[in-house]
Design an enzyme around this catalytic site. Structure first.
Site, mmCIF file in Angstrom:
data_model
loop_
_atom_site.group_PDB
_atom_site.id
_atom_site.type_symbol
_atom_site.label_atom_id
_atom_site.label_comp_id
_atom_site.label_asym_id
_atom_site.label_seq_id
_atom_site.Cartn_x
_atom_site.Cartn_y
_atom_site.Cartn_z
ATOM 1 N N GLY A 154 8.112 78.754 -36.094
ATOM 2 C CA GLY A 154 6.699 77.741 -35.652
ATOM 3 C C GLY A 154 6.498 76.826 -36.729
ATOM 4 O O GLY A 154 7.163 75.988 -36.836
ATOM 5 N N CYS A 155 5.821 77.277 -37.291
ATOM 6 C CA CYS A 155 5.110 76.462 -38.510
ATOM 7 C C CYS A 155 5.954 76.010 -39.563
ATOM 8 O O CYS A 155 6.062 75.149 -40.113
ATOM 9 C CB CYS A 155 3.760 77.066 -39.092
ATOM 10 S SG CYS A 155 2.485 77.044 -37.829
#
Length: 219
Positions: A154-155
């Protein structure tokens, strides 16, 4: 796990070349906040067991201090009305646990942070989107981002893609990034190494720091 034949195919097509370290690194610790690391608290619905990753991140932080390497942490937090989640909250209800000024969005106290370190608040996956991270890095002539944190798929991945897009060398430390899904973690590391940055070991980064020390002493 990534198939061996797939790895060979990517290498044959010219993917996965080494980008290497630059001259002026910064450490980017992505979202090691209680909401994502305190898996023993049932209210932290987004959390996973990232204890090993925190330990490895601390090794890097400790080694970087004598060199004066900038350290930047990110957190994700939202206003009380959660309007600043945009449409992302339609995809994951857990964002509603990331309320500003709560324990959930504070940096995990187990990290060896210092007052001089930087904390950036973001709203979405990338550490660059909607923040002044690029300006902070360029003002200090940073050319390399040593990246730890969560989640890999994700991030971390989103920040890596933006980092290389802005001209920074993303160096992802394999033992210091984690995910809720082993499969997503492995696939993301493969993808990053193939196309966007270098995936290296903690020991490789520590060796790089040692070389920096030697160069500094020789001048």
């Amino acid at each position: 796990m990534i198939d061996h034949e797939e790895k060979k195919f990517f290498e044959k097509q010219g993917f996965g070349k080494e980008m290497g370290f630059g001259q002026r690194p910064a450490i980017l610790v992505i979202d090691f906040i209680n909401a994502f690391t305190n898996y023993q608290d049932s209210d932290m619905v987004l959390a996973a067991n990232l204890e090993k990753q925190l330990i490895e991140t601390n090794r890097l932080l400790d080694a970087s201090r004598p060199l004066g390497i900038p350290v930047i942490y990110t957190t994700v937090s939202y206003d009380d009305n959660f309007k600043d989640t945009g449409i992302w909250s339609l995809k994951q209800s857990g964002l509603m646990t990331l309320r500003a000024n709560t324990e959930a969005v504070k940096i995990d106290a187990r990290l060896h942070s210092q007052e001089k370190d930087t904390l950036l608040t973001k709203k979405y996956a990338s550490s660059f989107f909607g923040t002044d991270l690029t300006s902070r890095l360029t003002s200090q002539q940073v050319d390399t981002l040593i990246i730890t944190g969560c989640t890999t798929s994700g991030c971390v991945r989103a920040s890596v893609v933006d980092a290389v897009s802005y001209g920074f060398r993303p160096i992802v430390v394999e033992e210091a990034v984690g995910d809720r899904s082993v499969a997503a973690h492995n696939q993301s590391l493969f993808d990053i190494q193939a196309k966007y940055g270098d995936v290296v070991s903690v020991e490789t980064v520590l060796s790089y720091f040692e070389e920096m020390k030697k160069k500094a002493l020789s001048h």
